[in-house]
Structures are given as C-alpha cells and as structure tokens.
Design a protein around this motif. Structure first.
Motif, mmCIF file in Angstrom:
data_model
loop_
_atom_site.group_PDB
_atom_site.id
_atom_site.type_symbol
_atom_site.label_atom_id
_atom_site.label_comp_id
_atom_site.label_asym_id
_atom_site.label_seq_id
_atom_site.Cartn_x
_atom_site.Cartn_y
_atom_site.Cartn_z
ATOM 1 N N ASP A 292 0.821 -1.215 0.000
ATOM 2 C CA ASP A 292 0.000 0.000 0.000
ATOM 3 C C ASP A 292 0.849 1.258 0.000
ATOM 4 O O ASP A 292 0.560 2.218 -0.722
ATOM 5 C CB ASP A 292 -0.938 0.001 1.223
ATOM 6 N N THR A 293 1.904 1.263 0.804
ATOM 7 C CA THR A 293 2.789 2.432 0.873
ATOM 8 C C THR A 293 3.480 2.671 -0.459
ATOM 9 O O THR A 293 3.661 3.818 -0.891
ATOM 10 C CB THR A 293 3.842 2.238 1.979
ATOM 11 N N THR A 294 3.867 1.604 -1.138
ATOM 12 C CA THR A 294 4.479 1.732 -2.460
ATOM 13 C C THR A 294 3.545 2.437 -3.422
ATOM 14 O O THR A 294 3.954 3.353 -4.154
ATOM 15 C CB THR A 294 4.844 0.345 -3.017
ATOM 16 N N LYS A 295 2.286 2.042 -3.406
ATOM 17 C CA LYS A 295 1.319 2.663 -4.309
ATOM 18 C C LYS A 295 1.101 4.130 -3.947
ATOM 19 O O LYS A 295 0.970 4.992 -4.827
ATOM 20 C CB LYS A 295 -0.003 1.900 -4.267
ATOM 21 N N GLU A 296 1.073 4.440 -2.649
ATOM 22 C CA GLU A 296 0.897 5.830 -2.216
ATOM 23 C C GLU A 296 2.070 6.692 -2.668
ATOM 24 O O GLU A 296 1.882 7.833 -3.102
ATOM 25 C CB GLU A 296 0.760 5.895 -0.696
ATOM 26 N N LYS A 297 3.278 6.152 -2.580
ATOM 27 C CA LYS A 297 4.450 6.909 -3.013
ATOM 28 C C LYS A 297 4.455 7.106 -4.526
ATOM 29 O O LYS A 297 4.902 8.150 -5.025
ATOM 30 C CB LYS A 297 5.733 6.217 -2.548
ATOM 31 N N LEU A 298 3.973 6.125 -5.249
ATOM 32 C CA LEU A 298 3.868 6.281 -6.696
ATOM 33 C C LEU A 298 2.876 7.380 -7.048
ATOM 34 O O LEU A 298 3.137 8.207 -7.941
ATOM 35 C CB LEU A 298 3.426 4.955 -7.335
ATOM 36 N N VAL A 299 1.752 7.411 -6.359
ATOM 37 C CA VAL A 299 0.751 8.457 -6.600
ATOM 38 C C VAL A 299 1.334 9.834 -6.299
ATOM 39 O O VAL A 299 1.111 10.799 -7.052
ATOM 40 C CB VAL A 299 -0.513 8.202 -5.750
ATOM 41 N N SER A 300 2.082 9.951 -5.218
ATOM 42 C CA SER A 300 2.731 11.228 -4.889
ATOM 43 C C SER A 300 3.707 11.647 -5.975
ATOM 44 O O SER A 300 3.820 12.838 -6.305
ATOM 45 C CB SER A 300 3.469 11.114 -3.541
ATOM 46 N N CYS A 301 4.406 10.660 -6.541
ATOM 47 C CA CYS A 301 5.345 10.953 -7.630
ATOM 48 C C CYS A 301 4.595 11.435 -8.864
ATOM 49 O O CYS A 301 5.040 12.373 -9.531
ATOM 50 C CB CYS A 301 6.165 9.712 -7.952
ATOM 51 N N TYR A 302 3.456 10.833 -9.164
ATOM 52 C CA TYR A 302 2.672 11.262 -10.317
ATOM 53 C C TYR A 302 2.245 12.715 -10.158
ATOM 54 O O TYR A 302 2.247 13.494 -11.129
ATOM 55 C CB TYR A 302 1.423 10.390 -10.482
ATOM 56 N N GLU A 303 1.891 13.088 -8.945
ATOM 57 C CA GLU A 303 1.409 14.452 -8.691
ATOM 58 C C GLU A 303 2.496 15.500 -8.880
ATOM 59 O O GLU A 303 2.207 16.651 -9.237
ATOM 60 C CB GLU A 303 0.844 14.542 -7.275
ATOM 61 N N THR A 304 3.732 15.107 -8.650
ATOM 62 C CA THR A 304 4.832 16.076 -8.757
ATOM 63 C C THR A 304 5.607 15.993 -10.063
ATOM 64 O O THR A 304 6.172 16.994 -10.514
ATOM 65 C CB THR A 304 5.817 15.891 -7.583
ATOM 66 N N GLN A 305 5.637 14.826 -10.684
ATOM 67 C CA GLN A 305 6.478 14.616 -11.860
ATOM 68 C C GLN A 305 5.752 14.801 -13.188
ATOM 69 O O GLN A 305 6.390 15.067 -14.203
ATOM 70 C CB GLN A 305 7.094 13.208 -11.822
ATOM 71 N N ILE A 306 4.434 14.668 -13.197
ATOM 72 C CA ILE A 306 3.675 14.780 -14.446
ATOM 73 C C ILE A 306 3.138 16.203 -14.585
ATOM 74 O O ILE A 306 2.379 16.670 -13.738
ATOM 75 C CB ILE A 306 2.507 13.765 -14.484
ATOM 76 N N SER A 307 3.534 16.876 -15.637
ATOM 77 C CA SER A 307 3.141 18.276 -15.833
ATOM 78 C C SER A 307 1.789 18.415 -16.521
ATOM 79 O O SER A 307 1.039 19.356 -16.239
ATOM 80 C CB SER A 307 4.216 19.008 -16.647
ATOM 81 N N ASN A 308 1.474 17.497 -17.421
ATOM 82 C CA ASN A 308 0.193 17.553 -18.133
ATOM 83 C C ASN A 308 -0.954 17.283 -17.163
ATOM 84 O O ASN A 308 -1.042 16.198 -16.584
ATOM 85 C CB ASN A 308 0.188 16.510 -19.255
ATOM 86 N N PRO A 309 -1.885 18.259 -16.954
ATOM 87 C CA PRO A 309 -2.965 18.094 -15.965
ATOM 88 C C PRO A 309 -3.873 16.896 -16.239
ATOM 89 O O PRO A 309 -4.247 16.176 -15.316
ATOM 90 C CB PRO A 309 -3.749 19.407 -16.077
ATOM 91 N N THR A 310 -4.203 16.688 -17.514
ATOM 92 C CA THR A 310 -5.085 15.572 -17.864
ATOM 93 C C THR A 310 -4.418 14.241 -17.573
ATOM 94 O O THR A 310 -5.029 13.327 -16.992
ATOM 95 C CB THR A 310 -5.472 15.642 -19.350
ATOM 96 N N LYS A 311 -3.160 14.147 -17.991
ATOM 97 C CA LYS A 311 -2.425 12.907 -17.750
ATOM 98 C C LYS A 311 -2.231 12.675 -16.254
ATOM 99 O O LYS A 311 -2.362 11.549 -15.760
ATOM 100 C CB LYS A 311 -1.077 12.963 -18.452
#
Length: 406
Positions: A292-311
């Motif tokens: 679960d923690t792995t998935k949460e950290k991945l989600v946090s990474c998506y929020e900071t690393q992906i610039s395209n709002p839709t993506k």
C-alpha cells in the motif's frame, strides 16, 4: 462419500480454470469452486499424492510466500499487504489443491476451451459493437478494447498458454487430434495479432526461439532462431518508437493500427521512472515499505512529476502500480523478497531446463512479470498457479502421465 468426491474433484478443478476469464461477469462461481475444492481436499488426497510437492521450485515458492507473511506481520503492515499476499496464496494454493488430480490433461483441456470461449465471446461483442457504431477497426481501436472479455494482456496470456499446450500435445506421428490442435494454434495466434497484444506476440517469438534449442540440431532450426530473434528485436523497436508516435498524434497522419491510441509504453515509462525515483530516495531496502505504501508513493510521484494536468489526473485517479512484478516485490517487500522470487525462477530453470514446456512457462512468467504486477489481480494469481502446476507435474512426470519430455 470419498469415492463420489474423488470423481467430482478433477472436474471441479477443470471447471474452475474453464470459467476464470468470466470472473468479472460471474464472481461467485470461482469462489464457490475454490470452497468446494478446499472442503473436498482432505477427503480425496492420498499419501502418495503428496510426493508431487517434493519439488525444489515449489519448496522455494512456499518459502517465498512464508517470508511475505512473516515480513508483513512483524512490520505491522498486514492489513495493507493482505490483498497481494492473498493473491500469492491463491497461486500456491491452487498448486497444492491440484495434487489429487491424476491427469494434467484435464486442466490443459480447460485452458484450451477457456481460451476459445473467451475468443468467441470477444468476437461476438466486437460484431455487436461494430454493428451499433457502423464502423470497423482492429488493432488498438476502442471497438476491440471494449469487446474483449478480459484485459488484453491477460487474454493474450491465456491464448499463449493455449498455443503452447496445443503445440505440446501434437504427436509426431499422424493422429486425428493433431488437426484440432493445429486449428487451435492458428485461431489463438490470429486472435493475438488482431487484438494487437504486443507482449503476447513478443512471447510467441521468444518461445519459438527457445524451442530451437530442443530436439535434434538442424540447419533450418538455426534459420528459425535467427528469424525469431530478428522479429523480437523489431517488435521491441516498434514498441520503443510508440512513445514518439503518441506525442505526434495531432498530426494528420494516422499511426499504424498495431500501435494506434496505445498508451502502454508511455504509461510504463512514467511509472518506471517514478519507481526509480522512489528507489533513489529510499535507498537500499531489505524488508520493503509495504504494498500500500508503495502505491501511495507512486501516486505522490505522479502528482509532482507529471506536468500535463489531464495525464496527471488519469495516473492519480487510476493509482497505477509499478507494472513490473520484480520492482513491486523489491519496493514493497524488500531485497529479501526479490531475491527469493529470483531464486525460485533460477532453481526452476535449472531443474526443468531439459524439458521445453516448463522452460517455456518460466519464460512467459518472466516476460509478463517485466510488464505487469501479476499478483495484483486475481486472474493473474490463477495463471501463476497454472505455471506452478506445470513445474510441479514436470518434476514428477510418473504421477502426471500427460507431461512428456522433449
């Protein structure tokens, strides 16, 4: 009572694998069948059946499962990790529940008919959708994706199993059943191409390459091996170029149907980059951080690393996992779990390397683990269980008369 249960048990096991692709439509029957097998198991299993479990790969996999349980429990992550641990239990549990079944032909037949049923269902849906929309498109088109019974990746995996089993069943001397197996190979191979399951296509070419190392050494086998290797390299180049095509979708030229509108490469490129960032931030991990923690950290990474709002919204809402079973085990359960899983694969390769079928199954397992978290889906656990059954029955061919050496 025992005689009746012994007669019913193999067919309950067969029926379970027959209806697995329909799990999303009929969720209760697979669980009911599992319950029946669990209840009947103590009454039908015999002492000599337990000999089938005397296999080094199975023993290592049991140790791997035990480590996941102990690591999760003593780390206080049981509630968060149980969903994945349960899937690993299903895989190893199916291998154990199989041992009273005397003939592996039953489950092989179930895989073949299950694949054909899934193909018929998907083609029927495709015809209905095509008739409703008035348009016709194959490959990665929305029509195909919506018509498939299950996810394309798992449907391709099932078809690959069916092709492999049919190939293994073909006899060198003429036999009427050879025609049916050849027809099944053709139908499944054509279906894999039509639905553009890239990992299944790559898997088939790699299996073709592996097959050339078995049997008599002949010049034409070398030619086939070279062609298969060239095909695999070509497919990887196509998949690699998929990302650049996606970024140019605004142009008037349409991309090839084989990769049109496919997001698989870009999705995994983003996910794997985030996984690498997490590894760099956390450093070496012996016991992991939990699934679960792995998935949460991945989600946090998506929020900071992906610039395209839709993506970004898509990745965050879908909570994409690592899409690589090896990465997931390392991040979630640590280096020890990854090492045990790799030891299981290596030990399996060494113990079955002289036989094509189990070697091919291990190759399929490795290839799919590189692009998917098989233990995050129940259907993935079912098919890993089937691979374990093949490894187990190969180790004890005397007790399973349909496994033949090549």
């Amino acid at each position: 009572m025992r005689i009746l249960l012994s007669a019913i048990y193999p067919y309950a096991f067969l029926l379970l694998y027959l209806i697995i692709p329909f799990d999303e439509y009929f969720r209760a029957p697979p669980n009911i069948l599992l319950a029946i097998l669990l209840v009947a198991f103590p009454f039908v299993v015999k002492k000599e059946d337990l000999k089938k479990l005397k296999s080094l790969p199975i023993a290592i996999f049991l140790g791997f499962f035990a480590y996941l349980c102990l690591n999760s429990f003593f780390s206080g992550r049981w509630d968060g990790d149980f969903n994945v641990i349960k899937k690993v239990l299903i895989a190893v549990g199916l291998a154990i529940l199989y041992i009273p079944v005397a003939d592996v032909k039953k489950i092989n037949s179930a895989i073949i008919f299950s694949s054909l049923a899934a193909i018929i269902f998907s083609v029927y849906n495709f015809v209905l959708i095509t008739d409703a929309t008035g348009s016709f498109a194959l490959g990665d088109s929305p029509q195909v994706i919506e018509s498939l019974l299950i996810d394309r990746l798992y449907l391709g995996l099932l078809s690959t199993f069916s092709i492999l089993i049919s190939f293994q069943a073909i006899q060198k001397k003429y036999h009427p059943n050879n025609n049916y197996y050849l027809a099944n190979i053709f139908v499944n191979a054509l279906f894999i191409i039509l639905i553009a399951s890239k990992i299944a296509v790559v898997s088939l070419f790699i299996l073709l390459l592996i097959r050339q190392f078995y049997g008599q050494r002949k010049i034409w086998k070398l030619v086939i091996a070279v062609l298969a290797l060239a095909a695999v390299v070509g497919l990887f180049l196509i998949i690699k170029n998929e990302r650049s095509i996606q970024f140019n979708q605004e142009s008037h030229k349409s991309p090839p149907a084989f990769i049109e509108k496919s997001m698989t490469y870009e999705l995994r490129a983003v996910v794997w980059k985030c996984a690498q960032n997490i590894i760099n931030e956390e450093g070496f991990s012996l016991t992991g951080m939990g699934f679960d923690t792995t998935k949460e950290k991945l989600v946090s990474c998506y929020e900071t690393q992906i610039s395209n709002p839709t993506k970004k919204e898509k990745f965050v809402s879908e909570r994409y996992n690592t899409h690589n079973q090896f990465l997931d085990f390392y991040l979630s359960a640590g280096f020890i779990a990854l090492l045990l899983f790799l030891v299981f694969i290596v030990a399996s390769v060494f113990s079955t390397r002289k036989q094509f079928l189990p070697t091919a199954m291990l190759a399929i397992l490795i290839m799919y683990c590189l692009v998917e978290n098989l233990f995050n889906r129940q259907i993935g656990a079912y098919y890993v269980g089937f691979i374990l059954i093949v490894l187990m029955t190969t180790a004890k061919p005397a007790e399973n008369n349909s496994i033949k050496k090549i």
